[in-house]
Motif scaffolding. Structure first.
Motif, short mmCIF file in Angstrom:
data_model
loop_
_atom_site.label_atom_id
_atom_site.label_comp_id
_atom_site.label_asym_id
_atom_site.label_seq_id
_atom_site.Cartn_x
_atom_site.Cartn_y
_atom_site.Cartn_z
N THR A 182 -6.99 3.77 -2.35
CA THR A 182 -5.77 3.07 -1.97
C THR A 182 -4.90 2.91 -3.20
OG1 THR A 182 -7.16 1.73 -0.51
CG2 THR A 182 -4.87 1.05 -0.74
N LYS A 183 -3.64 3.27 -3.09
CA LYS A 183 -2.70 3.08 -4.20
C LYS A 183 -1.84 1.87 -3.85
CE LYS A 183 0.86 5.67 -6.76
NZ LYS A 183 1.69 6.91 -6.71
N VAL A 184 -1.92 0.84 -4.67
CA VAL A 184 -1.17 -0.39 -4.38
C VAL A 184 -0.20 -0.70 -5.52
CG1 VAL A 184 -2.98 -1.43 -2.97
CG2 VAL A 184 -2.94 -1.87 -5.43
N VAL A 194 0.87 -1.18 0.00
CA VAL A 194 0.00 0.00 0.00
C VAL A 194 0.91 1.23 0.00
CG1 VAL A 194 -1.70 1.32 1.31
CG2 VAL A 194 -1.91 -1.17 1.11
N TRP A 218 -4.67 2.58 -8.60
CA TRP A 218 -5.52 3.20 -7.59
C TRP A 218 -6.81 2.40 -7.48
CZ3 TRP A 218 -4.34 7.05 -4.28
CH2 TRP A 218 -3.29 7.91 -4.59
N ALA A 252 -13.04 5.90 -0.55
CA ALA A 252 -11.74 5.50 0.01
C ALA A 252 -10.80 5.10 -1.11
CB ALA A 252 -11.93 4.33 0.97
N ASP A 294 -0.15 4.51 -0.84
CA ASP A 294 -0.84 5.75 -0.49
C ASP A 294 -2.27 5.36 -0.10
OD1 ASP A 294 -1.60 8.41 -0.16
OD2 ASP A 294 -0.93 9.05 -2.14
N GLU A 295 -2.82 6.10 0.84
CA GLU A 295 -4.22 5.88 1.22
C GLU A 295 -4.83 7.23 1.53
OE1 GLU A 295 -5.31 1.95 3.57
OE2 GLU A 295 -3.54 2.89 4.46
N ARG A 296 -6.01 7.47 1.04
CA ARG A 296 -6.69 8.73 1.38
C ARG A 296 -8.20 8.53 1.27
NH1 ARG A 296 -3.94 13.03 -2.21
NH2 ARG A 296 -2.01 12.02 -1.58
#
Lengths: 420, 420
Positions: free
Chosen positions: B113-115, B100, B410, B111, B102-104
């Protein structure tokens, strides 16, 4: 106008490369102040900019530029004001340079730090939108880069006026104005030289139509960040609630049909077709959308235009939408694999397993469950500004902010260490 | 041999793309087990691999392959064992997929999440080193990618044997063997198709000579990660301690002269020339190094060969080194700007201001103060394995580990949100 000795596109790019050295070392405050000075200068030069633009528009009308393109090209006082505002917004963003991305000390004591650094020279090739001239220059400068611009011929005088204003503003702040270059006056040859300036220009960002982007990707030996084209899909799963399905599809198509994150194709699960097709089509038609449907869609709703194979591959960028009934999620995923441009896809479902499978298996920059594809956007994502939406997998994928205009550098500090 | 229906290079690449879907979804343990199975299979197949290699070597001798290239090509029992060991080391590395990044949560509740995700299909074009066949396949699989290999013709039978062993090992574990492909049997046309497989192959990593890399960069429409070429500089500043200067220069040149992080040019500050040139040149000559020097170097040391302009641009990859006396740090930085390939440069100095200026201004993947350039290496940096050393600024710069063989995605989870 700031004088320049450059007489070829290559000379201009070399001046940009030289200027990149000093621009890359500006402090956060210096870069912010430079952008604020540019914003003020643009506002102060509104009459000259609007005048140059009027000449471009007159030429455009004379040469048969479409009304839509004329509108894109047109700058009036409020639009020039909006350009300045956009520059001030970029100025307010945090400096993406000098971030420490990794730190490690080797067993022999050598201390390593990985920091973000400017690329050096950012190039951009784009079409008749003068706002890109200012946007890209501001984003490049904020991230410590010099910039080489190649806008469309239709906006040549407008772009020249904007570039002059920005260069003068830099010179006034004691910053090398050669950091902003245009190769517009060199015509197609300028564009060609820009695409082959490997070793001078560090990265090239095309902005515009799918054809423009494809041409740049194919021709360029400078590394390219591919942006844009979006054949965007929404899947209405068997369990999709009518309200979400209708609201999200209508929003994703109608809120701004001309942009890359607008939906183009809706795939409806067979088990939900009877329940969803008719009301979703009706809601779209109420907003003026032409629905191009397969036989099963046509059987369930009025006024549907028969879809051809070409429809599934088409980025309409208009109030048109293609719709197909699929047998199951596998069928939907296969359709997306075949036709997606890997930009954004969304599934509307109440089934967690379907959602998670969709999110895991769809190979796109942004994958969504139960949200409008219109959220794929730098500002919506909270980046504050957007360089573009990358549809490639190298370097940046999805909305690109300032951080994506930086590279990295490893710094090693030792005390005489040698390798065993 | 695992049967395949593919009859063209393009067919093979399409099979790889199809296989990438299932390989990309393997768990950490499944990927690790697959690599351990490959390592075991390579060891078990040692006789067949060595036999195929003997045929390549015989053909090489018959066609006049140089002794150095014959040595690179040669596989004996211990070298096959080393291949298996390298695969086990890659197996032991942490999974780079699913991190993970980035999360915002957007104000509307969506929601994000960048994985990290696999690229999909990784291509590699390389020369007569059979170890690259196994290395790249192992690194690609560990990061969830399929791989398309194009090795040199000189190693064709060896590479075919290695690919067969690896494919069979995958099939035995129930993993799609089409995840490992070679296009060697299609000759130059295979290489050409690989370079133009945009949309099928996601990234191409050339490994080999500067000419090979340049050819791939120029020809390929698939995004390339440029690796390798290193015209590496060490600057001996006015305050450089003799011991550090001598030990680091000798280490950087002699410890392994044939690799890209070996030093090629030493620039000596004028104020240190009398103190340093003679002993550093003597220490190099003691190790068999031929020093190509400018007039000022020649005046200060015995046995120096006069340097020509070509020397400054040459990556010797041999026991040769060019040396020049510079007037000051500005002069050294200008020389580096002109001749560096942006791989690694180091300054030897006791002056913090000189060190920090050098580290800030030199635009290379790795910049060092008081350390040997030989440290620019994935294993030395603690990455555990190395895909190559990137000298470009896009996506990856410097030593590349497994993480650099992944892209991002994303993931957005909503509950019916639409854009206002």
């Amino acid at each position: 106008m700031t004088a320049t000795a450059a007489t070829t596109a290559r000379d201009r790019m070399l001046l940009a490369k030289e200027a990149a050295r000093s621009v890359g070392r500006l402090t956060d405050a210096e870069k912010r102040d430079a952008l604020l000075a540019i914003a003020d200068a643009i506002e102060a030069a509104t009459p000259a900019i609007v005048e140059a633009n009027a000449e471009d528009l007159e030429r455009g009308r004379a040469t048969g530029l479409s009304v839509a393109l004329q509108d894109r090209l047109r700058l009036d006082d409020p639009r020039v004001g909006a350009l300045a505002t956009a520059v001030r917004e970029v100025a307010a963003l945090p400096d993406p340079v000098g971030r420490v991305l990794d730190e490690r000390v080797l067993p022999n004591g050598v201390a390593l730090t990985k920091v973000s650094v400017p690329f050096g020279v950012v190039g951009s090739i784009y079409e008749a939108r003068p706002n890109v001239t200012v946007d890209i220059a501001a984003l490049a400068l904020r991230s410590g880069n010099a910039v080489v611009l190649r806008g469309g011929t239709a906006a040549e005088l407008t772009n020249a006026a904007l570039v002059d204003v920005m260069r003068d503003a830099l010179a006034d702040r004691g910053i090398d104005p050669e950091a902003i270059q245009t190769v517009d006056s060199f015509g197609r040859e300028g564009a060609r030289e820009l695409m082959h300036a490997r070793g001078i220009v560090d990265v090239l960002v095309p902005r515009g139509s799918a054809q423009l982007i494809e041409a740049v990707v194919t021709e360029s030996s400078v590394p390219v960040i591919e942006t844009g084209a979006g054949v965007v899909h929404i899947v209405l799963d068997a369990s999709a609630p009518l309200e979400w399905a209708r609201d999200i599809v209508v929003n994703a198509k109608v809120q701004r049909p001309s942009v890359c994150n607008a939906v183009e194709t809706v795939l409806v699960h067979r088990d939900a077709a009877e329940r969803l097709v008719s009301p979703v089509v009706a809601a779209l038609q109420e907003q003026g959308v032409t629905v191009h449907g397969d036989d099963r869609v046509s059987a369930l709703a009025e006024g549907v235009v028969p879809a051809t194979d070409d429809d599934w591959a088409t980025e309409y960028l208009s109030l048109d939408l293609s719709m197909r009934v699929v047998d199951d999620l596998d069928d939907a995923l296969a359709h997306i694999r075949r036709y997606s441009t890997h930009h954004t896809e969304s599934i509307i479902t109440q089934d967690d397993a379907s959602a998670e499978r969709f999110l895991a298996e769809v190979d796109s920059a942004v994958v969504m469950a139960n949200a409008s594809t219109r959220f794929t956007d730098g500002a919506e994502f909270g980046f504050g500004a957007e360089v573009g939406i990358s549809t490639q997998k190298l370097h940046a994928r999805g909305p690109m902010g300032l951080a994506e205009l930086t590279s990295t550098k490893w710094i090693a500090r030792g005390a005489g260490q040698v390798r065993e």
